[in-house]
Design an enzyme around this catalytic site. Structure first.
Site, PDB file in Angstrom:
ATOM      1  N   GLY A  13      48.931  31.311  26.854  1.00  0.00           N
ATOM      2  CA  GLY A  13      48.649  30.297  25.848  1.00  0.00           C
ATOM      3  C   GLY A  13      47.205  29.844  25.823  1.00  0.00           C
ATOM      4  CB  ILE A  14      45.769  26.485  25.114  1.00  0.00           C
ATOM      5  CG1 ILE A  14      46.418  26.314  23.738  1.00  0.00           C
ATOM      6  CG2 ILE A  14      44.388  25.843  25.118  1.00  0.00           C
ATOM      7  CD1 ILE A  14      46.713  24.864  23.371  1.00  0.00           C
ATOM      8  N   GLY A  15      45.570  28.055  27.913  1.00  0.00           N
ATOM      9  CA  GLY A  15      44.872  28.212  29.186  1.00  0.00           C
ATOM     10  C   GLY A  15      44.297  29.600  29.363  1.00  0.00           C
ATOM     11  CB  SER A 141      47.945  15.660  23.506  1.00  0.00           C
ATOM     12  OG  SER A 141      48.893  15.635  22.455  1.00  0.00           O
ATOM     13  CE1 TYR A 166      51.850  16.790  26.694  1.00  0.00           C
ATOM     14  CE2 TYR A 166      51.689  15.888  24.476  1.00  0.00           C
ATOM     15  CZ  TYR A 166      51.276  16.788  25.437  1.00  0.00           C
ATOM     16  OH  TYR A 166      50.269  17.671  25.141  1.00  0.00           O
TER      17      TYR A 166
END
Length: 296
Positions: A13-15, A141, A166
């Site tokens: 993913g983003i990582g 986020s 979250y």
């Protein structure tokens, strides 16, 4: 000496896209994750781009604060042995839980989204300072906008709603990020937050489809909110990684600190709540209570 970078939750993913961007920029990149097979595939992806330095994987469960401490000790020892500075730390870890869970007796969302990156960062500060100029990048986020702002305890009163919890943990981490930037001003360690904006990830296609993750007051509107969110999450993870890559590498940010790099990979104003010193102090006390940096 090599420029080095550590990316947590960097195996997909983003990582992983962040790790690929850092490798392309000339960094020797270490990705951190739980699964050795995914780690091996991530390293293979990095090495397939013929980077200046081969990728590396370190295994750690970032939901375990004991694992986080061991990871920090391993990174510290490795850099002491190699003599290479730790140039960039990207705390990319993030998770949303549809049902209330605990990790070592602490609510899981707060552990994964705040206490884990907080503890890893604090344990690595001596290494990052020794390697200055260096950068810390904490991924935030847009969910912080719907977060409760009470931090006298890990969990606010009321029922558990995964999206709000979250966002609250991400707000805690963003407040910590801005506070840390002020603490480290003048040390050569720059501290940034990066907002990836929308991206199609396992979280958006899985957990966020459950309306129970939001409070009853928002539940009726959740399908509409979801549709708007889905329109903004159609982009690939490679696009969502750009703010983190920019925060870690953009030369125009040299000498600057305490900035939020937005979804367009440019600095934007942080939410007012995150810059509130009273909120930052409450987060600091809570973090020190539940994730002490030193143990006896």
């Amino acid at each position: 000496m090599r420029k080095t970078a550590v990316v947590t939750a960097g195996t997909a993913g983003i990582g992983l896209e962040t790790a690929l961007g850092l490798a392309a920029a000339g960094y020797a990149v270490t990705v951190v994750g739980r699964d050795a097979d995914r780690g091996a595939r991530a390293v293979a992806r990095i090495d397939a781009t013929n980077p200046a330095h081969r990728g590396r994987f370190l295994s750690a469960d970032l939901g375990s604060l004991d694992d986080v401490r061991a990871l920090a000790d391993r990174i510290t020892a490795d850099h002491a042995a190699s003599g290479d500075p730790l140039t960039v730390l990207v705390n990319n870890i993030g998770a949303m839980f549809p049902e209330r869970l605990t990790l070592d007796g602490v609510e899981a969302s707060f552990v994964v989204n705040h206490l884990s990156p907080y503890l890893l960062t604090e344990r690595l500060l001596p290494t990052l300072t020794a390697g200055a100029p260096s950068r810390i990048v904490n991924v935030t986020s847009g969910a912080v906008a719907l977060a409760k702002r009470r931090f006298d305890a890990v969990e606010p009163p009321g029922g558990y709603y995964g999206f709000h919890w979250y966002g609250r943990a991400k707000l805690a981490n963003l407040a910590y990020t801005l506070d840390l930037a002020a603490r480290l001003d003048g040390t050569g360690v720059s501290v940034f937050a990066a907002d990836p904006g929308g991206a199609a990830t396992d979280m958006t296609s899985g957990t966020m489809t459950d309306p129970k993750i939001v409070s009853p007051a928002l539940r009726l509107l959740w399908p509409l909110v979801r549709r708007r969110f889905e329109r903004s999450t159609s982009g690939p993870a490679s696009v969502a990684a750009r703010p983190s890559i920019a925060a870690a590498t953009d030369e125009t940010l040299t000498g600057r600190t305490g900035l939020l790099v937005g979804a367009q990979a440019r600095p934007v104003a942080p939410p007012r709540a995150a810059a509130d010193p009273r909120l930052a102090e409450a987060v600091r006390r809570l973090s020190e209570r539940h994730a002490p940096v030193t143990t006896t």
